[in-house]
Write a protein that holds these residues in place. Structure first.
Motif, short mmCIF file in Angstrom:
data_model
loop_
_atom_site.label_atom_id
_atom_site.label_comp_id
_atom_site.label_asym_id
_atom_site.label_seq_id
_atom_site.Cartn_x
_atom_site.Cartn_y
_atom_site.Cartn_z
N MET A 1 0.82 -1.17 0.05
CA MET A 1 0.05 -0.09 0.05
C MET A 1 0.98 1.25 0.12
O MET A 1 1.86 1.47 0.87
CB MET A 1 -1.06 -0.11 1.24
N PRO A 2 0.52 2.21 -0.66
CA PRO A 2 1.39 3.53 -0.80
C PRO A 2 1.46 4.08 0.41
O PRO A 2 0.19 4.02 1.21
CB PRO A 2 0.76 4.31 -1.98
N ALA A 3 2.36 4.92 0.76
CA ALA A 3 2.42 5.70 1.87
C ALA A 3 1.69 6.91 1.78
O ALA A 3 1.50 7.43 0.73
CB ALA A 3 3.97 6.24 2.36
N ILE A 4 1.17 7.38 2.93
CA ILE A 4 0.28 8.60 3.03
C ILE A 4 1.14 9.51 2.96
O ILE A 4 0.56 10.87 2.52
CB ILE A 4 -0.93 8.45 4.08
N LEU A 5 2.40 9.68 3.52
CA LEU A 5 3.30 10.67 3.47
C LEU A 5 4.64 10.15 2.90
O LEU A 5 4.94 9.08 3.19
CB LEU A 5 3.53 11.01 5.01
N SER A 6 5.49 11.10 2.32
CA SER A 6 6.72 10.78 1.92
C SER A 6 7.97 11.16 2.79
O SER A 6 7.56 11.81 3.73
CB SER A 6 6.92 11.12 0.59
N ASP A 8 9.83 13.22 2.63
CA ASP A 8 10.30 14.88 2.90
C ASP A 8 9.19 15.45 3.67
O ASP A 8 9.02 16.70 3.72
CB ASP A 8 10.30 15.35 1.25
N TRP A 9 8.34 14.80 4.06
CA TRP A 9 7.33 15.21 5.12
C TRP A 9 8.05 15.34 6.67
O TRP A 9 8.64 14.51 6.85
CB TRP A 9 5.84 15.01 5.18
N LEU A 10 7.38 16.30 7.38
CA LEU A 10 7.67 16.20 8.93
C LEU A 10 6.37 15.96 9.53
O LEU A 10 5.25 16.54 9.27
CB LEU A 10 8.17 17.51 9.46
N GLY A 16 -4.85 15.05 20.44
CA GLY A 16 -6.02 15.48 19.60
C GLY A 16 -5.97 15.43 18.04
O GLY A 16 -6.79 14.99 17.15
N GLU A 17 -4.65 15.69 17.62
CA GLU A 17 -4.54 15.30 16.09
C GLU A 17 -2.69 15.22 15.84
O GLU A 17 -2.00 15.43 16.72
CB GLU A 17 -4.67 16.74 15.40
N CYS A 18 -2.65 14.51 14.80
CA CYS A 18 -1.37 14.54 14.11
C CYS A 18 -1.35 15.51 12.82
O CYS A 18 -2.05 15.66 12.14
CB CYS A 18 -1.19 13.28 13.44
N ARG A 19 -0.04 16.36 12.99
CA ARG A 19 0.04 17.53 12.09
C ARG A 19 1.49 17.12 11.16
O ARG A 19 2.16 16.80 11.73
CB ARG A 19 0.41 18.65 12.95
N ALA A 20 1.04 16.95 9.99
CA ALA A 20 2.31 16.79 9.15
C ALA A 20 2.28 17.96 8.04
O ALA A 20 1.28 18.59 7.47
CB ALA A 20 2.08 15.49 8.31
N VAL A 21 3.66 18.33 7.68
CA VAL A 21 3.96 19.34 6.76
C VAL A 21 5.01 18.76 5.90
O VAL A 21 5.68 18.17 6.03
CB VAL A 21 4.17 20.72 7.48
N ARG A 22 4.97 19.57 4.53
CA ARG A 22 5.97 19.45 3.59
C ARG A 22 6.42 20.69 3.38
O ARG A 22 5.96 21.79 3.30
CB ARG A 22 5.54 18.57 2.58
N ILE A 23 7.66 20.91 3.51
CA ILE A 23 8.69 22.20 3.48
C ILE A 23 9.10 22.52 2.25
O ILE A 23 9.77 21.57 1.40
CB ILE A 23 9.57 22.26 4.47
N ILE A 112 3.40 5.40 6.92
CA ILE A 112 3.82 6.80 7.18
C ILE A 112 5.15 7.04 7.17
O ILE A 112 6.19 6.62 7.93
CB ILE A 112 3.25 7.51 8.48
N GLU A 113 5.65 7.50 5.93
CA GLU A 113 7.21 7.49 5.81
C GLU A 113 7.46 9.19 6.01
O GLU A 113 7.77 9.81 4.94
CB GLU A 113 7.80 7.12 4.61
N ALA A 114 7.82 9.75 7.03
CA ALA A 114 8.00 11.01 7.25
C ALA A 114 8.91 11.04 8.46
O ALA A 114 9.00 10.36 9.49
CB ALA A 114 6.71 11.80 7.54
N GLU A 115 9.60 12.34 8.80
CA GLU A 115 10.45 12.68 9.64
C GLU A 115 9.50 12.99 10.83
O GLU A 115 9.03 13.97 10.97
CB GLU A 115 11.53 13.65 9.37
N ALA A 116 9.89 12.19 12.02
CA ALA A 116 8.91 12.36 13.39
C ALA A 116 9.76 13.54 14.09
O ALA A 116 10.75 13.54 14.31
CB ALA A 116 8.76 11.16 13.96
#
Length: 317
Positions: A1-6, A8-10, A16-23, A112-116
């Motif tokens: 299954m493809p990752a929902i984040l790559s 290059d995301w943080l 109450g929430e997970c926040r993800a951003v790409r810079i 989820i492939e992102a920098e935590a």
């Protein structure tokens, strides 16, 4: 299954929430916020078929899902496996159920492939890239750009983006179209999107405006040409709520923002906020308990009607 984040995301797993951003270029160019309790698009899980037909209705983990293409030969009451194709959209459309499709895969969560990021952290990397500005755009619906501004209005049918400013019509239309495309990515807007641009004469100019949008938006998407009235429609996959849609539920939106703001405090604190925000926090005891662990002391609440919805703050108890 493809990752929902790559990669290059943080990603910041908050309260109450997970926040993800790409810079990109030192600022936030894409955002993805997943609320606690919302099952992410791409998740495959077992469900119970409640109603056969097209559409079919299935239930999983207390949430009903619409299967537009039906549930195959399954009978009502039978266990089936579904993949979530659109998450529950909070806010003003509580009647609109999330979407799913029948799946032959084994149940699993999307990768989820992102920098935590550390949370809480004395070094706020999200704020370093303009998190507060992003939230203000979402709550106000106004996104400024050189020479003008966008007014973004989510509706049940589509997200409307109105372009206004003091530039000459062609310059304003071009700048506004580019700003709208960047805003679509920055705030995670999906589904049907209408952009109301200044009227521009000439097919060649309108074609150039559409081409400028194409250079910014990422696939998959479809769009119409800019018509003679300056209207451009874009269709993108709608997998989850945009930041503007999340902000439409203002008390909950501001409650989560206040918890993030207060997470770097130490010791006993009081969250002073608008009564509507306090009401949300009073109904989320686990959020308060989590914040208390982060700050290392008890957390109390104080309701004050003098505060605006976004004017809450943490103070020492």
């Amino acid at each position: 299954m493809p990752a929902i984040l790559s990669p290059d995301w943080l990603i910041e797993r908050g309260i109450g929430e997970c926040r993800a951003v790409r810079i990109g270029g030192g600022e936030i160019v894409a955002t993805r916020v997943l609320l606690d309790g919302i099952i992410a698009a791409g998740t495959v899980l077992e469900a119970k078929l409640l109603r056969q037909g097209k559409p079919a209705i299935a239930e999983a983990l207390g949430q009903e899902y619409v299967l537009r293409d039906g549930a195959g030969p399954a009978t009502e009451g039978q266990s089936i496996v579904i993949e979530i194709t659109r998450e529950a959209i909070p806010g003003g459309e509580h009647w609109k159920r999330p979407l799913a499709k029948l799946s032959s895969e084994a149940p699993r969560e999307p990768a989820i492939e992102a920098e935590a990021l550390q949370f809480p952290s004395p070094h706020d990397r999200l704020e370093e890239f303009g998190w507060a500005d992003l939230l203000e755009e979402a709550r106000s619906g106004i996104v400024a750009f050189a020479g003008g501004a966008l007014r973004v209005s989510p509706t049940p049918a589509m997200t409307l983006i109105d372009v206004d400013g003091n530039l000459p019509p062609l310059e304003l239309a071009m700048a506004g179209a580019k700003a709208a495309a960047r805003t679509i990515l920055r705030h995670g807007i999906g589904g049907s999107i209408g952009i109301d641009l200044p009227t521009v004469q000439g097919k060649e100019q309108r074609t150039a405006i559409g081409a400028a949008v194409d250079t910014i938006l990422t696939n998959p998407f479809e769009r119409t040409a800019v018509n003679g009235f300056g209207f451009l429609q874009i269709i993108r996959p709608r997998l989850h709520a945009s930041l503007f849609e999340l902000a439409a539920d203002r008390p909950a939106f501001e409650a989560r923002a206040l918890l993030r703001q207060a997470s770097t405090e130490t010791g006993a604190i009081t969250l002073a906020a608008n009564p509507a925000v306090v009401a949300v926090l009073e109904n989320q005891a686990d959020w308060i308990e989590t914040l208390a662990r982060h700050v290392g002391g008890p957390v109390s609440l104080r309701s004050d009607a003098r505060f605006t919805m976004s004017g809450g703050h943490a103070e020492k108890s």
